[in-house]
Design an enzyme around this catalytic site. Sequence first.
Site: not given
Ligand code: KIV
Length: 276
Positions: A56-57, A125, A127, A194
């Site tokens: 989500d980056s 993934k 969090e 992280e």
């Molecule tokens: O969204 C992302 O790019 C991430 C990484 C920083 C692990 O969660």
Amino acid sequence: MSATPSDGDFAGRKITTRSLLEMKEQGERISALTAYDQTMAYLLDQAGVDVLLVGDSVAMVVQGLATTVSVTMEHMVYHASLVRRGVKRALVVGDLPFMSYQVNSDDALRNAGRMVQDALVEAVKLEGGLSVCPTVRRIVDAGIPVMGHLGLTPQSIHKFGTYQVRATEEREADELRRDALALQDAGAFAVVVEKVPAELAKEVSESLEIPVIGIGAGPYCDGQILVSHDMLGLYTRFKPRFVRRYAELGKDMQAAFEHYHRDVKSGEFPTDAESY
Ligand code: KIV
């Protein structure tokens, strides 16, 4: 080797969640990077990177937003489906965006299912620690592998108020140790950790059977992940100390765009050889 929609003539070993476990058992480090589109995913896959995370980056490095919290399921399914098209070997993991899994586990399962059915990713993934474990269990029980994410969890940026290193104090370090074990017990196949002290990440990596993938978590994790746009020098708004720049593509692209602009203005482009 499992068949995938895009594996075509691929003769090598497809990376699965099981492969990652085997890598950990054999002491082979896992390489992971983020991807958001087919072109980049193809290059990453050809380079042999083991795991591509559709992070989500994307909010920050593609969409130009200040945080990851505005990304929607629609955005993630779209980007993940582009990435999936470029990949034959790597394991593709799709991030579940903010509010797609926190409200209740029905939503979470439905959204994890969308990532797998519509975008064709092989894992998701999310969090969080202990509080998301019932959700992790439910998704895993439905047959969808889940990767956890602890330490600096960017979807909670408004709670943290800062992107500083996490778990430097014993109370938070203890919570992280507990959360990592809880995620493993809930069925997670790996955990991203992280921006936490290297010694803590080492301890957690050694205490878990599943792989720990570090980002800003030192050299002792079972694998490493970076945001591709950071390590390529494409995203330059800020550079945390854990980012190593393997290229300066931002500068190279800027120079190429300026060159093109000059050539068009001066009539240098196109030449007769570039015309019909
Ligand atoms: O969204 C992302 O790019 C991430 C990484 C920083 C692990 O969660």
